[in-house]
Design an enzyme around this catalytic site. Structure first.
Site, PDB file in Angstrom:
ATOM      1  NE  ARG A 174      -3.906   2.122   2.770  1.00  0.00           N
ATOM      2  CZ  ARG A 174      -3.175   3.172   4.408  1.00  0.00           C
ATOM      3  NH1 ARG A 174      -2.492   2.625   4.681  1.00  0.00           N
ATOM      4  NH2 ARG A 174      -4.092   4.055   3.368  1.00  0.00           N
ATOM      5  CG  HIS A 196      -0.828   8.697   3.472  1.00  0.00           C
ATOM      6  ND1 HIS A 196      -1.423   7.401   3.703  1.00  0.00           N
ATOM      7  CD2 HIS A 196      -0.940   9.979   4.654  1.00  0.00           C
ATOM      8  CE1 HIS A 196      -0.481   7.044   4.976  1.00  0.00           C
ATOM      9  NE2 HIS A 196      -0.509   8.804   5.394  1.00  0.00           N
ATOM     10  CD  GLU A 205      -4.401   8.092   9.344  1.00  0.00           C
ATOM     11  OE1 GLU A 205      -4.113   8.849   9.920  1.00  0.00           O
ATOM     12  OE2 GLU A 205      -4.708   6.702   9.974  1.00  0.00           O
ATOM     13  CG  ASN A 236      -5.010   3.547   8.692  1.00  0.00           C
ATOM     14  OD1 ASN A 236      -5.308   2.129   8.334  1.00  0.00           O
ATOM     15  ND2 ASN A 236      -4.348   4.509   7.738  1.00  0.00           N
ATOM     16  CE1 TYR A 258      -0.067   3.036  13.972  1.00  0.00           C
ATOM     17  CE2 TYR A 258      -1.958   4.023  12.959  1.00  0.00           C
ATOM     18  CZ  TYR A 258      -0.538   3.618  12.297  1.00  0.00           C
ATOM     19  OH  TYR A 258       0.137   3.631  11.259  1.00  0.00           O
ATOM     20  CD  GLU A 280      -1.606   3.772   8.471  1.00  0.00           C
ATOM     21  OE1 GLU A 280      -1.552   4.506   9.105  1.00  0.00           O
ATOM     22  OE2 GLU A 280      -1.861   4.880   6.633  1.00  0.00           O
TER      23      GLU A 280
HETATM   24  C1  GBH Z   1      -1.244   7.383  11.040  1.00  0.00           C
HETATM   25  O1  GBH Z   1      -1.818   7.811  11.145  1.00  0.00           O
HETATM   26  C2  GBH Z   1      -1.063   7.837   9.553  1.00  0.00           C
HETATM   27  O2  GBH Z   1      -1.843   7.017   8.309  1.00  0.00           O
HETATM   28  C3  GBH Z   1       0.849   7.056   9.242  1.00  0.00           C
HETATM   29  O3  GBH Z   1       1.523   8.236   7.487  1.00  0.00           O
HETATM   30  C4  GBH Z   1       1.024   7.496  10.627  1.00  0.00           C
HETATM   31  O4  GBH Z   1       2.812   7.698   9.501  1.00  0.00           O
HETATM   32  C5  GBH Z   1       1.437   7.020  11.014  1.00  0.00           C
HETATM   33  O5  GBH Z   1      -0.667   6.485  11.751  1.00  0.00           O
HETATM   34  C6  GBH Z   1       1.360   6.623  12.868  1.00  0.00           C
HETATM   35  O6  GBH Z   1       1.282   7.705  13.680  1.00  0.00           O
HETATM   36  O7  GBH Z   1      -5.680  13.163  18.089  1.00  0.00           O
HETATM   37  O8  GBH Z   1      -6.241  13.050  20.078  1.00  0.00           O
HETATM   38  O9  GBH Z   1      -6.766  11.206  18.842  1.00  0.00           O
HETATM   39  C7  GBH Z   1      -2.589   8.010  12.744  1.00  0.00           C
HETATM   40  C8  GBH Z   1      -3.306   9.053  13.190  1.00  0.00           C
HETATM   41  C9  GBH Z   1      -2.687   8.921  15.278  1.00  0.00           C
HETATM   42  C10 GBH Z   1      -4.142  10.335  14.410  1.00  0.00           C
HETATM   43  C11 GBH Z   1      -3.496   8.671  16.745  1.00  0.00           C
HETATM   44  C12 GBH Z   1      -5.407  10.138  16.789  1.00  0.00           C
HETATM   45  C13 GBH Z   1      -4.635  10.019  18.496  1.00  0.00           C
HETATM   46  C14 GBH Z   1      -4.461  11.071  19.523  1.00  0.00           C
HETATM   47  N1  GBH Z   1      -3.660   9.074  14.996  1.00  0.00           N
HETATM   48  N2  GBH Z   1      -3.794   9.954  17.791  1.00  0.00           N
HETATM   49  S1  GBH Z   1      -5.905  12.041  18.939  1.00  0.00           S
END
Ligand code: GBH
Length: 463
Positions: A83, A127, A172, A301, A303, A367
């Site tokens: 991707r 992106h 996103e 995605n 995390y 992701e």
């Molecule tokens: C992804 O974003 C992206 O697609 C990628 O490009 C990036 O490198 C990767 O993750 C790692 O960061 O904003 O208070 O809700 C993830 C972005 C990260 C947004 C966690 C929401 C939570 C804190 N997300 N974040 S809050």
């Protein structure tokens, strides 16, 4: 060790797609080569104080000049899919007008190398790197941008439609709207609740227009998708105030996209919650039906989860006013180098929710991954045991969701390479392949070897 406690063989279905993911601005570099125009991330990263250490994507992982090496790395990993995202300003330097041939040629070379290696290309059209001129004209809060995006989608379908079968419109849109225009932590760095809500709507519109365009321009077998960073939000307790906090974040974090895209409507509670910010009169007749253009799968995605309670959060915020009612609680347990909690149950919860709420929609994890510092042992092996543990736990959660009936078709690990981590610059490493940014030397980490084994045996545990 940390991952041998899952002893049973957790096999994934035949045909499960095992991939890695990247994004153009984070890896390509070559920011001013071959006619590429500036994007909002070029501008933002040059604005003092916006990106850690003043880092920019000018060179990044120099992927633009190392496509063959990077595809060879993936071939050795054995991934079935890759991707990547297309840099809009490499194709249309100002976001309008004819395509630059050298820009398209770069993606043709990438895709041809992937196909040659037996790897399925999965193209994301956006992106986060909006052509700067479109931001100057108003950016995502401005309706016109959605129509420009659909034109760009058409250019890409014409250029690559004969060899790319899987397309994602946006990555996103929550981040584009709320980090870009709400709290300003991402490009273009604006801080306005109404701009963020307008941006969210025009991103939904852009997605729908582009999905329809792609469908018309691509072969019937093509797969059209959208990737959302859905928030796995939990109330701290069952107290009404805490539950209401979770509802608010679910509305402005998740349903603001899910409802238009899958049901052609806006969440009523969101409209109510944001009444002091906007009357939503920028939503025109037919927009929500357009946003609901049929798609073939949903990318997710994931995390980490969020725990919320009644209270308040700082401003400017990415929550369009909900910060006056919501406090984010530090989640318990271990953290990654981003200080994000490690909690694979959040991924399971999201998948079973989508199983129930979107029956018939195939799901793809587009992701998942973690930032950790790595280190070289005396023989030069790059060790990243926490990443292996994180990935193992999250794949086990995906497997559990599959066993419980979630229709998950694939998993894309973020990320193939250490890269430009947006506002954190090069200070955070998400790769399973280490990049020495001084020499651009690539060294697979332990996690890369671990992932290759998972792919080879079709799952976790013993073969
Ligand atoms: C992804 O974003 C992206 O697609 C990628 O490009 C990036 O490198 C990767 O993750 C790692 O960061 O904003 O208070 O809700 C993830 C972005 C990260 C947004 C966690 C929401 C939570 C804190 N997300 N974040 S809050």
């Amino acid at each position: 060790d940390t991952h041998s406690d899952v002893t049973a063989s957790l096999r994934f279905p035949e045909g499960f797609r095992w991939g890695t993911a990247t994004a153009a601005y984070q890896i390509e570099g070559a920011a001013a080569e071959d006619g590429r125009g500036p994007s909002i991330w070029d501008t933002f990263s040059r604005t003092p104080g916006k990106v850690r250490n003043g880092d920019t994507g000018d060179i990044a992982a120099d992927h633009y000049h190392r496509v063959d090496e990077d595809v060879a790395l993936m071939r050795r990993l054995g991934v079935t899919d890759y991707r990547f995202s297309v840099s809009w300003p490499r194709v249309q330097p100002t976001g309008r007008g004819p395509a630059v041939r050298t820009g398209l040629d770069f993606y043709r070379r990438l895709v041809d190398a992937l196909l040659e290696a037996g790897i399925r290309p999965v193209a994301t059209l956006y992106h986060w790197d909006l052509p700067q001129e479109l931001e100057a004209a108003g950016g995502w809060p401005h309706r016109e941008t959605a129509y420009r995006f659909a034109e760009y989608a058409h250019i890409m379908a014409d250029a690559l439609g004969d060899r790319v079968a899987t397309w994602t419109t946006l990555n996103e849109p929550w981040c584009s709207a709320f980090l870009g225009y709400g709290n300003g932590v991402h490009a273009p760095g604006r801080t306005s609740d109404v701009a963020a809500l307008r941006a969210a709507h025009h991103l939904n519109l852009a997605h729908g227009l582009a999905a329809r365009t792609l469908r018309g321009a691509l072969p019937g077998s093509a797969e059209v998708s959208l990737t959302l960073n859905l928030h796995a939000v939990r109330a701290r307790s069952q107290d009404p105030g805490d539950l209401d906090a979770a509802r608010r974040i679910d509305a402005v974090g998740n349903r603001i996209f899910l409802d238009p895209v899958f049901h052609g409507r806006l969440p009523e509670d969101l409209v109510h919650d944001t009444a002091a910010v906007t009357d939503w009169s920028f939503v025109r007749d037919g927009d929500l039906a357009t946003a609901a253009a049929p798609i073939d799968s949903l990318g997710i995605n994931y995390y980490s989860p969020a725990v919320v309670a009644a209270g308040t959060s700082e401003s400017p915020s990415p929550w369009a006013g909900a910060e006056r009612y919501v406090r984010f609680e530090p989640a318990p347990g271990p953290r990654t180098a981003m200080d994000w909690p490690v909690d694979a149950d959040g991924l399971y919860e999201l998948l079973v929710r989508l199983r129930d709420e979107l029956p018939g929609v195939p799901l793809v994890i587009t992701e998942n991954g973690a930032a950790y510092d790595d280190y070289a042992d005396p023989s030069g092996n790059v060790k990243d045991p926490e990443r292996v543990a994180y990935l193992h736990a999250h794949l086990a959660a995906v497997h559990r969701a599959l066993a419980d009936g979630a229709d998950v078709r694939g998993y894309f690990l973020w990320s193939l390479l250490d890269n430009f981590e947006w506002a954190y610059g090069y200070s955070k490493r998400f790769g399973i392949v280490h990049v020495d940014f001084a020499t651009q030397r690539r060294t697979p980490k332990d996690s890369a070897r671990w992932y290759a084994e998972v792919i080879a045996r079709g799952g976790l545990g013993e073969a």
